[in-house]
Design an enzyme around this catalytic site. Structure first.
Site, short mmCIF file in Angstrom:
data_model
loop_
_atom_site.label_atom_id
_atom_site.label_comp_id
_atom_site.label_asym_id
_atom_site.label_seq_id
_atom_site.Cartn_x
_atom_site.Cartn_y
_atom_site.Cartn_z
N GLU A 22 60.57 59.28 7.39
CA GLU A 22 61.69 58.34 7.56
C GLU A 22 62.97 59.07 7.95
O GLU A 22 63.03 60.30 7.96
CB GLU A 22 61.86 57.53 6.27
CG GLU A 22 60.61 56.68 6.01
CD GLU A 22 60.74 55.71 4.86
OE1 GLU A 22 61.65 55.86 4.02
OE2 GLU A 22 59.91 54.77 4.83
N GLU A 67 50.41 57.06 11.37
CA GLU A 67 49.40 57.04 12.43
C GLU A 67 49.91 57.79 13.67
O GLU A 67 49.20 58.60 14.27
CB GLU A 67 49.06 55.60 12.85
CG GLU A 67 48.53 54.74 11.72
CD GLU A 67 49.62 54.01 10.95
OE1 GLU A 67 50.69 54.61 10.68
OE2 GLU A 67 49.41 52.84 10.61
N CYS A 107 51.03 49.15 12.10
CA CYS A 107 52.03 48.31 12.78
C CYS A 107 51.66 48.15 14.26
O CYS A 107 50.80 48.87 14.79
CB CYS A 107 53.43 48.90 12.63
SG CYS A 107 53.79 50.26 13.76
N1 THU Z 1 54.54 52.68 8.09
C1 THU Z 1 53.59 53.53 8.55
O1 THU Z 1 53.66 54.74 8.36
N2 THU Z 1 52.55 53.01 9.26
C2 THU Z 1 52.42 51.68 9.57
O2 THU Z 1 51.62 51.33 10.41
C3 THU Z 1 53.26 50.70 8.87
C4 THU Z 1 54.51 51.23 8.31
C5 THU Z 1 55.67 53.25 7.34
C6 THU Z 1 56.98 53.20 8.08
C7 THU Z 1 57.98 53.26 6.94
O3 THU Z 1 58.21 54.61 6.62
C8 THU Z 1 57.25 52.60 5.78
O4 THU Z 1 55.88 52.54 6.14
C9 THU Z 1 57.74 51.21 5.46
O5 THU Z 1 57.74 50.41 6.59
#
Ligand code: THU
Length: 136
Positions: free
Chosen positions: A44, A55, A90
Site C-alpha cells: 500500500e 496478484e 480485483c
Molecule cells: N487487494 C489485493 O491485493 N488484491 C486484490 O485483488 C484485491 C485487493 C489489496 C489492495 C489493498 O491493499 C487491500 O487489498 C484492500 O483493498
C-alpha cells in the site's frame, strides 16, 4: 506442482504484506509453466492509488524474470492477516492475468486453507476479456 504446495507458498507470504492503511493482507503464489513459483504481496501507499495488489506484485516479479507462461495463481487474504473468507482478485488484476494467460486454461485458486479452496478459470472470472489478440 500440486495445489496444496502452491497454497502453502501463498499462506507463507501473507505476513509480508505492507498494509498500514487497510490492514487487509493479501498474498498470491503464481505458478509458471516451467513450474517455478513467484509469490506477491499487496504493497500500500500513503497516496492510496499507487497501491499494488498481491496478484500484480507476483506477475511483476515473474515477468521481470522473463517468465511469460503461467498455469495457475493462488490468492489468499484477510483483515490483520487472518483468513476468514475467499479473497477474489480485483478487476485490474484479472485484466493483468488476461495479458499473459489463456483464459480457458489458467486456474485462479481462491484459498482459505490448504484444505478449503475454490478453483475458477480466468474465463469464468473475466468473460469476454480484452486480450493481446484484440490488437492484432
Ligand atoms: N487487494 C489485493 O491485493 N488484491 C486484490 O485483488 C484485491 C485487493 C489489496 C489492495 C489493498 O491493499 C487491500 O487489498 C484492500 O483493498
Amino acid at each position: 506442482m500440486d495445489t496444496k504446495t502452491l497454497i502453502q507458498a501463498a499462506i507463507k507470504a501473507l505476513p509480508g504484506s505492507y498494509v498500514p492503511y487497510s490492514h487487509f493482507h493479501v498474498a498470491a503464489a503464481l505458478l509458471c509453466k516451467d513450474q517455478t513459483v513467484y509469490t506477491g504481496i499487496n504493497i500500500e501507499n500513503a497516496a492510496y492509488s499507487p497501491t499494488i495488489c498481491a496478484e500484480r506484485s507476483a506477475f511483476v516479479r515473474a515477468v521481470n524474470d522473463g517468465k511469460r507462461e503461467f498455469e495457475a495463481i493462488v490468492i489468499c487474504g484477510g483483515k490483520e492477516g487472518v483468513i476468514t473468507d475467499y479473497c477474489p482478485p480485483c478487476g485490474v488484476c484479472r485484466q493483468v492475468m488476461r495479458e499473459f494467460c489463456d483464459p480457458d486454461a489458467f486456474q485462479v485458486i481462491l484459498a482459505k486453507s490448504v484444505e478449503e479452496y475454490k478453483t475458477f478459470t480466468l474465463n469464468q472470472l473475466l468473460p469476454l476479456g480484452f486480450g493481446p489478440e484484440n490488437l492484432s
